[in-house]
Design a protein around this motif. Structure first.
Motif, PDB file in Angstrom:
ATOM      1  N   THR A  89      62.699 -21.962 -58.309  1.00 14.57           N
ATOM      2  CA  THR A  89      61.283 -21.806 -58.934  1.00 14.57           C
ATOM      3  C   THR A  89      60.219 -22.719 -58.421  1.00 14.57           C
ATOM      4  O   THR A  89      58.927 -22.417 -58.424  1.00 14.57           O
ATOM      5  CB  THR A  89      61.224 -22.407 -60.431  1.00 14.57           C
ATOM      6  N   GLU A  90      60.510 -23.557 -57.294  1.00 20.86           N
ATOM      7  CA  GLU A  90      59.877 -24.134 -56.506  1.00 20.86           C
ATOM      8  C   GLU A  90      58.805 -23.603 -55.725  1.00 20.86           C
ATOM      9  O   GLU A  90      59.390 -22.547 -55.006  1.00 20.86           O
ATOM     10  CB  GLU A  90      60.520 -25.485 -56.006  1.00 20.86           C
ATOM     11  N   SER A  91      57.676 -24.053 -55.119  1.00 20.77           N
ATOM     12  CA  SER A  91      57.172 -23.283 -54.114  1.00 20.77           C
ATOM     13  C   SER A  91      57.589 -23.297 -52.802  1.00 20.77           C
ATOM     14  O   SER A  91      58.394 -24.376 -52.425  1.00 20.77           O
ATOM     15  CB  SER A  91      55.667 -24.028 -53.822  1.00 20.77           C
ATOM     16  N   PRO A  92      57.867 -22.168 -51.867  1.00 25.01           N
ATOM     17  CA  PRO A  92      58.093 -22.251 -50.747  1.00 25.01           C
ATOM     18  C   PRO A  92      57.136 -22.965 -49.978  1.00 25.01           C
ATOM     19  O   PRO A  92      56.124 -23.531 -50.403  1.00 25.01           O
ATOM     20  CB  PRO A  92      58.208 -20.946 -50.264  1.00 25.01           C
ATOM     21  N   PRO A  93      57.878 -23.610 -48.531  1.00 28.78           N
ATOM     22  CA  PRO A  93      56.669 -24.342 -47.715  1.00 28.78           C
ATOM     23  C   PRO A  93      55.116 -23.791 -47.636  1.00 28.78           C
ATOM     24  O   PRO A  93      55.171 -22.435 -47.467  1.00 28.78           O
ATOM     25  CB  PRO A  93      57.445 -24.566 -46.505  1.00 28.78           C
ATOM     26  N   VAL A  94      54.299 -24.623 -47.637  1.00 26.54           N
ATOM     27  CA  VAL A  94      52.850 -24.044 -47.514  1.00 26.54           C
ATOM     28  C   VAL A  94      52.266 -24.781 -46.215  1.00 26.54           C
ATOM     29  O   VAL A  94      52.238 -25.801 -46.048  1.00 26.54           O
ATOM     30  CB  VAL A  94      51.896 -24.170 -48.596  1.00 26.54           C
ATOM     31  N   THR A 103      38.799 -23.450 -28.027  1.00 29.50           N
ATOM     32  CA  THR A 103      39.963 -23.535 -27.318  1.00 29.50           C
ATOM     33  C   THR A 103      41.008 -22.724 -27.836  1.00 29.50           C
ATOM     34  O   THR A 103      42.043 -22.489 -27.070  1.00 29.50           O
ATOM     35  CB  THR A 103      40.386 -25.068 -27.294  1.00 29.50           C
ATOM     36  N   GLY A 104      41.095 -22.394 -29.075  1.00 29.96           N
ATOM     37  CA  GLY A 104      42.179 -21.498 -29.516  1.00 29.96           C
ATOM     38  C   GLY A 104      43.384 -22.690 -29.921  1.00 29.96           C
ATOM     39  O   GLY A 104      44.267 -21.964 -30.417  1.00 29.96           O
ATOM     40  N   GLU A 105      43.215 -23.883 -29.762  1.00 31.68           N
ATOM     41  CA  GLU A 105      44.228 -24.906 -30.124  1.00 31.68           C
ATOM     42  C   GLU A 105      44.426 -24.736 -31.559  1.00 31.68           C
ATOM     43  O   GLU A 105      43.440 -24.595 -32.389  1.00 31.68           O
ATOM     44  CB  GLU A 105      43.787 -26.099 -29.684  1.00 31.68           C
ATOM     45  N   ARG A 106      45.629 -25.157 -32.244  1.00 27.30           N
ATOM     46  CA  ARG A 106      45.824 -25.045 -33.510  1.00 27.30           C
ATOM     47  C   ARG A 106      46.295 -26.360 -33.866  1.00 27.30           C
ATOM     48  O   ARG A 106      47.060 -27.176 -33.240  1.00 27.30           O
ATOM     49  CB  ARG A 106      46.883 -24.174 -34.110  1.00 27.30           C
ATOM     50  N   ALA A 107      45.771 -26.990 -35.266  1.00 31.84           N
ATOM     51  CA  ALA A 107      46.491 -28.299 -35.655  1.00 31.84           C
ATOM     52  C   ALA A 107      46.967 -27.648 -36.992  1.00 31.84           C
ATOM     53  O   ALA A 107      46.663 -27.095 -37.698  1.00 31.84           O
ATOM     54  CB  ALA A 107      45.356 -29.311 -36.001  1.00 31.84           C
ATOM     55  N   VAL A 108      48.302 -28.188 -37.279  1.00 30.50           N
ATOM     56  CA  VAL A 108      49.179 -27.635 -38.429  1.00 30.50           C
ATOM     57  C   VAL A 108      49.702 -29.005 -39.487  1.00 30.50           C
ATOM     58  O   VAL A 108      50.119 -29.895 -38.906  1.00 30.50           O
ATOM     59  CB  VAL A 108      50.241 -26.789 -37.881  1.00 30.50           C
ATOM     60  N   VAL A 109      49.255 -28.715 -40.447  1.00 30.37           N
ATOM     61  CA  VAL A 109      50.027 -29.721 -41.498  1.00 30.37           C
ATOM     62  C   VAL A 109      50.744 -28.920 -42.530  1.00 30.37           C
ATOM     63  O   VAL A 109      50.495 -27.862 -42.941  1.00 30.37           O
ATOM     64  CB  VAL A 109      48.830 -30.333 -42.537  1.00 30.37           C
ATOM     65  N   SER A 110      52.166 -29.169 -42.444  1.00 33.94           N
ATOM     66  CA  SER A 110      52.947 -28.509 -43.204  1.00 33.94           C
ATOM     67  C   SER A 110      54.388 -29.238 -43.730  1.00 33.94           C
ATOM     68  O   SER A 110      54.462 -30.365 -43.212  1.00 33.94           O
ATOM     69  CB  SER A 110      53.741 -27.407 -42.365  1.00 33.94           C
ATOM     70  N   ILE A 111      54.962 -28.861 -44.856  1.00 29.79           N
ATOM     71  CA  ILE A 111      56.355 -29.290 -44.995  1.00 29.79           C
ATOM     72  C   ILE A 111      57.533 -28.260 -44.529  1.00 29.79           C
ATOM     73  O   ILE A 111      57.150 -27.156 -44.853  1.00 29.79           O
ATOM     74  CB  ILE A 111      56.623 -29.406 -46.386  1.00 29.79           C
ATOM     75  N   ASN A 112      58.120 -28.556 -43.438  1.00 27.91           N
ATOM     76  CA  ASN A 112      59.117 -27.743 -42.991  1.00 27.91           C
ATOM     77  C   ASN A 112      60.136 -27.262 -44.046  1.00 27.91           C
ATOM     78  O   ASN A 112      60.226 -27.719 -45.049  1.00 27.91           O
ATOM     79  CB  ASN A 112      59.596 -27.944 -41.599  1.00 27.91           C
ATOM     80  N   ALA A 113      61.498 -26.711 -43.541  1.00 25.30           N
ATOM     81  CA  ALA A 113      62.274 -26.141 -44.445  1.00 25.30           C
ATOM     82  C   ALA A 113      63.274 -27.418 -44.758  1.00 25.30           C
ATOM     83  O   ALA A 113      64.503 -27.105 -45.306  1.00 25.30           O
ATOM     84  CB  ALA A 113      63.020 -24.907 -43.718  1.00 25.30           C
ATOM     85  N   VAL A 114      63.144 -28.730 -44.195  1.00 21.33           N
ATOM     86  CA  VAL A 114      64.189 -29.687 -44.713  1.00 21.33           C
ATOM     87  C   VAL A 114      64.767 -29.842 -46.200  1.00 21.33           C
ATOM     88  O   VAL A 114      65.706 -30.001 -46.508  1.00 21.33           O
ATOM     89  CB  VAL A 114      63.629 -31.015 -44.132  1.00 21.33           C
TER      90      VAL A 114
END
Length: 303
Positions: A89-94, A103-114
């Motif tokens: 029931t918990e949310s999957p990572p967002v 530039t097309g460069e990306r910055a990412v903030v996430s919680i991975n699958a740990v």
């Protein structure tokens, strides 16, 4: 038409196109925004499906309302899902992703699958039935190692002592997405046929591309490539080194380019040799970089 099984992380990606990254305590307005399923194995699976194949992505999704957004988007692209956590029931990572327009460069903030690791007892039965290629991204390490071992027929290519099982003898080729080193990857490596790594993939004790290739070779992996953005791809195949130039194109967004490369590679390696599969995969990834988000390059209106 081929069938692939892609094992790893499934996320919900919130993607914003911005003029520049915000400063401290600053609010900015995005130029554009997209929502899609994400994660290395997931983006690769969508690309593989787009190249007129069948695909199953295996990851932890569950029943949270966020999960329904993921499932709906993947169904739109014809991707089948093997949910490793169907009652969770918990949310999957967002992930929140900012793409800089200039530039097309990306910055990412996430919680991975740990926090979402699943044991091998959750692997569905007969999951490899009819599968022609397996991709493992390392985000579900225990599951990935078990699937890779099963796909390889259970005869590891040991670094010392044991003899390597030939590609012809293996039941299903295993492709590794080495985006970055993750603890436990050494349990997957004995079963890998094709290691496709980024320039940020550094196993313990490795500081250079050559050291990375030497490390992977000790596990009996005969086909290794290291991508490096717009620079040449370094490769090692049957002990022979080489490089491949990648197409230079106008860059809109680099998000998911490596994932798309991996999905394309899984398609092309079933049709041609290692080097040619890398060349063709680089062409697909270059096309994807000319569009905002990870899906626009596949839409019929994209020219």
């Amino acid at each position: 038409m081929s069938k692939g099984l892609f094992v790893g992380m499934v996320t919900l990606d919130l993607i914003y196109l911005v003029e520049q990254l915000p400063n401290r305590n600053q609010k900015i307005v995005a130029i554009d925004a997209l929502t899609s399923a994400g994660g290395p194995a997931t983006n690769a699976a969508v690309a593989f499906q787009h190249l007129e194949n069948q695909v199953v992505v295996m990851g932890a999704i569950g029943t949270h309302p966020t999960a329904h957004l993921i499932v709906t988007e993947l169904q739109e692209w014809g991707v089948a899902i093997a949910d490793l956590a169907p009652t969770r029931t918990e949310s999957p990572p967002v992930s929140s992703i900012l793409v800089t327009r200039s530039t097309g460069e990306r910055a990412v903030v996430s919680i991975n699958a740990v926090k979402f690791q699943i044991g091998r007892e959750q692997i569905p039965p007969n999951v490899l039935a009819g599968v022609d290629v397996v991709l493992v991204d390392g985000h579900q390490m225990e599951i990935g190692a078990a699937i890779a071992k099963q796909a390889s027929g259970g005869s590891a290519k040991q670094a010392s002592g044991g003899s390597a099982q030939s590609a012809q003898d293996q039941k299903i080729p295993v492709v590794m997405d080495g985006g970055s080193w993750k603890p436990g990857f050494e349990t997957v490596l004995p079963w890998v046929d094709y290691a496709i790594c980024s320039a940020n993939f550094y196993p313990p004790g490795c500081k250079t591309t050559q050291e990375v290739m030497n490390y992977l070779s000790k596990f009996g992996i005969e086909h290794i490539a290291v991508t490096n953005g717009g620079d040449a791809i370094a490769l090692l195949s049957h002990g022979e080194s080489g490089s491949i130039q990648v197409p230079h194109v106008p860059i809109i967004d680099t998000l998911g380019a490596g994932d798309i490369f991996h999905g394309a590679f899984c398609h092309f390696i079933l049709q041609t040799n290692f080097k040619q599969a890398l060349v063709q995969s680089a062409q697909i990834a270059a096309r994807a970089c000319q569009f905002f988000g990870t899906r626009q390059w596949m839409r019929p209106t994209s020219v």
